[in-house]
Structure formats: structure tokens, C-alpha cells
Design a protein around this motif. Structure first.
Motif, PDB file in Angstrom:
ATOM      1  N   ILE A  35       0.651  -1.138  -0.104  1.00  0.00           N
ATOM      2  CA  ILE A  35       0.012  -0.028   0.098  1.00  0.00           C
ATOM      3  C   ILE A  35       1.029   1.233  -0.082  1.00  0.00           C
ATOM      4  O   ILE A  35       0.651   2.233  -0.755  1.00  0.00           O
ATOM      5  N   ASP A  36       1.894   1.229   0.928  1.00  0.00           N
ATOM      6  CA  ASP A  36       2.623   2.437   0.793  1.00  0.00           C
ATOM      7  C   ASP A  36       3.555   2.531  -0.359  1.00  0.00           C
ATOM      8  O   ASP A  36       3.541   3.880  -0.825  1.00  0.00           O
ATOM      9  N   PHE A  37       4.111   1.688  -1.121  1.00  0.00           N
ATOM     10  CA  PHE A  37       4.752   1.840  -2.212  1.00  0.00           C
ATOM     11  C   PHE A  37       3.813   2.295  -3.436  1.00  0.00           C
ATOM     12  O   PHE A  37       4.391   3.156  -4.146  1.00  0.00           O
ATOM     13  N   SER A  38       2.449   1.704  -3.327  1.00  0.00           N
ATOM     14  CA  SER A  38       1.735   2.193  -4.603  1.00  0.00           C
ATOM     15  C   SER A  38       1.294   3.454  -4.346  1.00  0.00           C
ATOM     16  O   SER A  38       1.005   4.200  -5.187  1.00  0.00           O
ATOM     17  N   GLU A  39       1.071   4.087  -2.981  1.00  0.00           N
ATOM     18  CA  GLU A  39       0.830   5.655  -2.890  1.00  0.00           C
ATOM     19  C   GLU A  39       2.072   6.641  -3.108  1.00  0.00           C
ATOM     20  O   GLU A  39       1.912   7.620  -3.409  1.00  0.00           O
ATOM     21  N   LYS A  40       3.406   6.110  -2.869  1.00  0.00           N
ATOM     22  CA  LYS A  40       4.545   6.788  -2.939  1.00  0.00           C
ATOM     23  C   LYS A  40       5.438   6.580  -4.333  1.00  0.00           C
ATOM     24  O   LYS A  40       6.569   7.209  -4.290  1.00  0.00           O
ATOM     25  N   ILE A  41       4.813   5.840  -5.137  1.00  0.00           N
ATOM     26  CA  ILE A  41       5.791   5.379  -6.397  1.00  0.00           C
ATOM     27  C   ILE A  41       6.191   6.629  -7.066  1.00  0.00           C
ATOM     28  O   ILE A  41       7.330   6.945  -7.674  1.00  0.00           O
ATOM     29  N   GLU A  42       5.178   7.468  -7.546  1.00  0.00           N
ATOM     30  CA  GLU A  42       4.992   8.720  -8.261  1.00  0.00           C
ATOM     31  C   GLU A  42       6.427   9.578  -7.292  1.00  0.00           C
ATOM     32  O   GLU A  42       7.088  10.093  -7.991  1.00  0.00           O
ATOM     33  N   ARG A  43       6.411   9.677  -6.233  1.00  0.00           N
ATOM     34  CA  ARG A  43       7.414  10.658  -5.564  1.00  0.00           C
ATOM     35  C   ARG A  43       8.817   9.822  -5.427  1.00  0.00           C
ATOM     36  O   ARG A  43       9.591  10.507  -5.455  1.00  0.00           O
ATOM     37  N   PHE A  44       8.688   8.657  -5.524  1.00  0.00           N
ATOM     38  CA  PHE A  44       9.909   7.807  -5.720  1.00  0.00           C
ATOM     39  C   PHE A  44      10.650   8.138  -7.159  1.00  0.00           C
ATOM     40  O   PHE A  44      11.694   8.625  -7.073  1.00  0.00           O
ATOM     41  N   ILE A  45       9.606   8.044  -8.068  1.00  0.00           N
ATOM     42  CA  ILE A  45      10.211   8.396  -9.325  1.00  0.00           C
ATOM     43  C   ILE A  45      10.541   9.837  -9.531  1.00  0.00           C
ATOM     44  O   ILE A  45      11.819  10.190 -10.356  1.00  0.00           O
ATOM     45  N   GLU A  46      10.007  10.819  -9.065  1.00  0.00           N
ATOM     46  CA  GLU A  46       9.872  12.274  -9.342  1.00  0.00           C
ATOM     47  C   GLU A  46      11.246  12.570  -8.320  1.00  0.00           C
ATOM     48  O   GLU A  46      11.900  13.670  -8.947  1.00  0.00           O
ATOM     49  N   SER A  47      11.639  12.125  -7.346  1.00  0.00           N
ATOM     50  CA  SER A  47      12.667  12.491  -6.366  1.00  0.00           C
ATOM     51  C   SER A  47      13.856  11.938  -6.657  1.00  0.00           C
ATOM     52  O   SER A  47      13.980  11.078  -7.814  1.00  0.00           O
ATOM     53  N   ASP A  48      14.954  12.220  -6.293  1.00  0.00           N
ATOM     54  CA  ASP A  48      16.405  11.918  -6.333  1.00  0.00           C
ATOM     55  C   ASP A  48      16.962  10.824  -5.477  1.00  0.00           C
ATOM     56  O   ASP A  48      18.088  10.233  -5.390  1.00  0.00           O
ATOM     57  N   ILE A  49      15.905  10.152  -4.624  1.00  0.00           N
ATOM     58  CA  ILE A  49      16.016   9.112  -3.786  1.00  0.00           C
ATOM     59  C   ILE A  49      16.459   8.064  -4.554  1.00  0.00           C
ATOM     60  O   ILE A  49      15.923   7.428  -5.663  1.00  0.00           O
ATOM     61  N   SER A  50      17.655   7.225  -4.267  1.00  0.00           N
ATOM     62  CA  SER A  50      18.080   6.182  -4.874  1.00  0.00           C
ATOM     63  C   SER A  50      17.416   4.635  -4.544  1.00  0.00           C
ATOM     64  O   SER A  50      16.512   4.540  -3.489  1.00  0.00           O
ATOM     65  N   LYS A  51      17.511   3.774  -5.387  1.00  0.00           N
ATOM     66  CA  LYS A  51      16.730   2.449  -5.269  1.00  0.00           C
ATOM     67  C   LYS A  51      17.217   1.656  -3.901  1.00  0.00           C
ATOM     68  O   LYS A  51      16.473   0.959  -3.254  1.00  0.00           O
ATOM     69  N   MET A  52      18.596   1.775  -3.739  1.00  0.00           N
ATOM     70  CA  MET A  52      19.099   1.319  -2.392  1.00  0.00           C
ATOM     71  C   MET A  52      18.462   1.898  -1.138  1.00  0.00           C
ATOM     72  O   MET A  52      18.335   1.417  -0.364  1.00  0.00           O
ATOM     73  N   GLU A  53      18.386   3.282  -1.293  1.00  0.00           N
ATOM     74  CA  GLU A  53      17.948   4.030  -0.207  1.00  0.00           C
ATOM     75  C   GLU A  53      16.477   3.753   0.225  1.00  0.00           C
ATOM     76  O   GLU A  53      15.888   3.472   1.218  1.00  0.00           O
ATOM     77  N   ILE A  54      15.684   3.325  -1.077  1.00  0.00           N
ATOM     78  CA  ILE A  54      14.113   2.932  -0.841  1.00  0.00           C
ATOM     79  C   ILE A  54      14.283   1.497  -0.405  1.00  0.00           C
ATOM     80  O   ILE A  54      13.398   1.535   0.755  1.00  0.00           O
ATOM     81  N   THR A  55      15.159   0.685  -0.848  1.00  0.00           N
ATOM     82  CA  THR A  55      14.877  -0.868  -0.411  1.00  0.00           C
ATOM     83  C   THR A  55      15.631  -0.979   0.896  1.00  0.00           C
ATOM     84  O   THR A  55      15.023  -1.629   1.808  1.00  0.00           O
ATOM     85  N   PHE A  56      16.627  -0.448   1.421  1.00  0.00           N
ATOM     86  CA  PHE A  56      17.482  -0.603   2.652  1.00  0.00           C
ATOM     87  C   PHE A  56      17.405   0.268   3.545  1.00  0.00           C
ATOM     88  O   PHE A  56      18.049   0.098   4.732  1.00  0.00           O
ATOM     89  N   GLU A  57      16.843   1.270   3.246  1.00  0.00           N
ATOM     90  CA  GLU A  57      16.667   2.364   4.341  1.00  0.00           C
ATOM     91  C   GLU A  57      15.067   2.974   4.531  1.00  0.00           C
ATOM     92  O   GLU A  57      14.754   2.796   5.771  1.00  0.00           O
ATOM     93  N   TYR A  58      14.487   3.234   3.439  1.00  0.00           N
ATOM     94  CA  TYR A  58      13.136   3.820   3.776  1.00  0.00           C
ATOM     95  C   TYR A  58      12.130   2.491   4.135  1.00  0.00           C
ATOM     96  O   TYR A  58      11.465   2.730   5.179  1.00  0.00           O
ATOM     97  N   PHE A  59      12.024   1.803   3.461  1.00  0.00           N
ATOM     98  CA  PHE A  59      11.131   0.530   3.791  1.00  0.00           C
ATOM     99  C   PHE A  59      11.383  -0.066   5.038  1.00  0.00           C
ATOM    100  O   PHE A  59      10.227  -0.342   5.705  1.00  0.00           O
ATOM    101  N   PRO A  60      12.523  -0.383   5.409  1.00  0.00           N
ATOM    102  CA  PRO A  60      12.395  -1.089   6.816  1.00  0.00           C
ATOM    103  C   PRO A  60      12.276  -0.067   7.981  1.00  0.00           C
ATOM    104  O   PRO A  60      11.704  -0.660   8.781  1.00  0.00           O
ATOM    105  N   THR A  61      12.554   0.837   7.686  1.00  0.00           N
ATOM    106  CA  THR A  61      12.114   1.968   8.838  1.00  0.00           C
ATOM    107  C   THR A  61      10.588   2.230   8.961  1.00  0.00           C
ATOM    108  O   THR A  61      10.203   2.469   9.817  1.00  0.00           O
ATOM    109  N   PHE A  62      10.232   2.192   7.570  1.00  0.00           N
ATOM    110  CA  PHE A  62       8.490   2.495   7.734  1.00  0.00           C
ATOM    111  C   PHE A  62       8.012   1.277   8.090  1.00  0.00           C
ATOM    112  O   PHE A  62       7.161   1.351   8.656  1.00  0.00           O
ATOM    113  N   LEU A  63       8.352  -0.019   8.078  1.00  0.00           N
ATOM    114  CA  LEU A  63       8.052  -1.042   8.436  1.00  0.00           C
ATOM    115  C   LEU A  63       8.009  -1.122   9.956  1.00  0.00           C
ATOM    116  O   LEU A  63       6.975  -1.664  10.714  1.00  0.00           O
ATOM    117  N   LEU A  64       9.022  -0.648  10.427  1.00  0.00           N
ATOM    118  CA  LEU A  64       9.099  -0.523  12.191  1.00  0.00           C
ATOM    119  C   LEU A  64       8.040   0.582  12.533  1.00  0.00           C
ATOM    120  O   LEU A  64       7.453   0.183  13.553  1.00  0.00           O
TER     121      LEU A  64
END
Length: 366
Positions: free
Chosen positions: A31-60
Motif C-alpha cells: 500500500i505504501d509503495f503504491s501511494e509513493k511510487i510517483e514520489r520515488f520516481i520524481e525525487s532523487d532518492i536511490s533504489k538502495m535507499e528505498i529498499t534498505f533504508e526507507y522501507f525497513p524504517t517504515f515497516l518498524l
């Protein structure tokens, strides 16, 4: 001593709980990925930051929010299955009392409560700090709401600072004033047209540099005046640029020691924006006890074999869990905005649910 029956129920409880956590985690991430997919694409955040930093901390963060509700759903799910398989009736008919049956449930609830306490006080705040920093950097969310105009602040028990404006861009202040008191009387007044914070270096500590200053010293009816003119005056104050920063969810990104230190510091300065920090501290104290209360409710509701089967019991569990989340958020809002005592406001859902738990236990199948 735990018997075979205890270990059997504990095993079912923990396996069901962590399976429920896994399912809700996957759903939350999708759900969170589907809501933020446009922001992920438009911003400069990297795939590594999304996978190993953002989603684990969001999950906690989301698990910390739903932990009590997931505990209740787990208890109702596996207990209702045991009831429908006539296991609960067989256990009670063998001479095991309902109070004795509660032992493995309460032992497991105590273990999950301990995990929850560690998470609330240390792990989740660390994750929230990292997550909100990523959101501020790449998504422009959770902006700074710290006050920068007409700031009054105590930097010591008898020392007060005032400024008409503070610039966070270059850590400078306009119309800077330091008032020093002794026995409730003004003894020294330092004024400056501007002041700038100079960070610490290897050779010097941090200090404030005052420009176009004047210093007035009072001793009874006597007064002395020192005018700096074009000179600079350097002074050390317990005041730093981060003291003007106040993010909307800043309290949830502080560990408990940091939160207590911040509350104490703001109280000493006479700040009026500490209520949300006090509410957060009270929430971290009250919510862990909710797990034990919800477990009592879950066992009492699901331990009876019903004609509607697990579906009805799960629906009841979801309703009770949703009601708890609603009351908790409502209590937080009321405690922040109203004059209700903080700990009373945050413990109110526990008081209500404890009364409900005692009612359900009294009506539970024996």
C-alpha cells in the motif's frame, strides 16, 4: 514451571503472531509503495535507499503502531481455532481452570510486551528519525515548525534571551538581548543589533558573536553603560541553532533518554511547546500494558465455541482492535490540545479496556 500445555499454547501464540506480522507487513509495504511510487520516481532518492533504508524504517513504524492490534488478532485467530476444534472444552473438562489456562497467554503477552517496550523506547524512534529525515530530504514532508520570531527563552535559571527574529539559513539573530537576573532583579542587560552563532572548532568552543552591542549593569540605583560601537562581543550561551528546530513528528523520532532530556531542557527554558513531548512519553508508558489487556479480551471472546465460527470472532477482534486504535489516537489528540492531565488522557483507553477485559473474563467459558 511451564507444562506441555503451556508450551503448546505459547508455540501457537507466537507462530500465529509472527505470521500475522508478516502478512500485515507485506500488505502495508504494498500500500505504501503504491501511494509513493510517483514520489520515488520524481525525487532523487536511490533504489538502495528505498529498499534498505526507507522501507525497513517504515515497516518498524507501522508495526509499532499496529503491535497491540496484531496481538489481539493473533490471540483470537488461534484461540478460536482451538475452540472450534473442541480443544478449549477438552482442556477445561480435564480439570484445568480458566485462570490456569490464562498462564501461557500472559507469559507470551509479557514477552511481546517486553519487545514492544524496547521498540517504543529505542528501536522505533531510531527508525522514525531516519525515515522522517529521508522524507524531509526527498519528499519535502514533515517540515520544520520551530518558532523564529519574537523568541523568549531561558538559557540558564537566571538568564533569559530574547530576539525579534532568528534566521535558520545562517544562524543569525536580529535585536538580540540577554537579561541576567539575581534575586528576581535585573542585574545585567546586553543588547545587540545582530548576533551570529559561531560553531565549535578544534581550538575553540561554540559561542555567539554580538555586533553593535551595549551592556548595561545595574547595582541598586547605580547603572553603568558600555557601548561596543563597531566592536564585536563574544559570549557563550546554552543556546544552539537546533533549539529553534521543531519538526511536526520530532517527538516520535527521539529515544526515551533523548525525549526526557529534551522535556527537562525545555521546562528549564520556560518553553510552552512541550506538551506533545509529554504526551509521547506518556504514550510509551501506557501502550505496553495494553497488550496484556487485549490478550485477556481475546482469550475470553475466542475461547467459546460459537455457531458463526472463526469469522464472527475475528470480526469482533478487528472491531475491538480498531476501537482501541481510535481511542488511543483520540486520547493523544485530546491530551495535546486540551487541559486534560497528560497521563490521565493516555491511560484512559487502558482504563476503559481493562474494565471491558474484566467483564469478558467474568463471562468467559469455564
Amino acid at each position: 514451571m511451564l507444562k506441555k500445555l503451556d508450551w503448546y499454547i505459547i508455540g501457537k501464540f507466537l507462530s500465529t503472531f509472527f505470521f500475522t506480522v508478516l502478512i500485515f507487513s507485506m500488505v502495508s509495504l504494498i500500500i505504501d509503495f503504491s501511494e509513493k511510487i510517483e514520489r520515488f520516481i520524481e525525487s532523487d532518492i536511490s533504489k538502495m535507499e528505498i529498499t534498505f533504508e526507507y522501507f525497513p524504517t517504515f515497516l518498524l513504524f507501522i508495526l509499532g503502531f499496529l503491535w497491540p492490534m496484531l496481538t489481539l488478532i493473533s490471540v483470537i485467530f488461534f484461540t478460536s481455532r482451538m475452540a472450534n476444534n473442541s480443544e478449549i472444552i477438552s482442556i477445561l473438562n480435564s480439570g484445568v481452570s480458566f485462570r490456569r489456562l490464562l498462564r501461557p497467554y500472559l507469559v507470551t503477552a509479557g514477552f511481546l510486551t517486553l519487545l514492544y517496550v524496547v521498540g517504543l523506547h529505542y528501536v522505533i524512534p531510531y527508525a522514525n528519525n531516519h525515515r522522517t529525515e529521508l522524507e524531509r530530504t526527498y519528499f519535502g514532508k514533515n517540515k520544520d515548525e520551530g518558532r523564529t520570531a519574537n523568541v523568549h527563552m531561558f538559557v540558564a535559571p537566571n538568564t533569559k534571551v530574547f530576539m525579534t527574529h532568528f534566521s535558520k539559513r545562517d544562524s543569525s539573530a536580529r535585536n538580540f538581548r540577554i537579561e541576567s537576573f539575581e534575586d528576581s532583579e535585573l542585574r545585567k542587560l546586553t543588547k545587540a543589533r545582530s548576533a551570529k552563532f559561531i560553531p565549535a572548532t578544534d581550538s575553540t568552543g561554540a559561542f555567539w558573536r554580538l555586533s553593535s552591542y551595549e551592556v548595561r549593569t545595574f547595582n541598586g540605583l547605580e547603572e553603568s553603560l558600555e557601548i561596543g560601537g563597531g566592536h564585536k562581543l563574544d559570549t557563550v550561551l546554552n543556546l544552539f541553532p537546533e533549539d529553534f528546530v521543531d519538526y511536526k513528528e520530532q517527538q516520535s523520532a527521539m529515544s526515551t533518554p533523548e525525549l526526557l532530556a529534551h522535556i527537562r531542557k525545555q521546562r528549564e527554558r520556560g518553553a510552552g511547546n512541550i506538551r506533545k513531548y509529554e504526551v509521547e512519553m506518556a504514550r510509551r508508558t501506557a501502550e505496553p500494558f495494553t497488550l496484556i489487556i487485549l490478550v485477556l479480551i481475546g482469550v475470553s471472546v475466542a475461547g467459546r465455541k460459537t455457531r458463526g465460527g472463526m469469522g464472527v470472532q475475528l470480526a469482533i477482534g478487528m472491531f475491538i482492535g480498531a476501537l482501541f486504535v481510535f481511542l488511543s489516537r483520540f486520547a493523544s489528540t485530546i491530551s495535546v490540545s486540551a487541559n486534560l492531565p497528560v497521563y490521565l488522557g493516555m491511560w484512559m483507553p487502558n482504563i476503559i479496556f481493562f474494565a471491558a477485559a474484566m467483564y469478558f473474563v467474568s463471562k468467559a467459558q469455564r
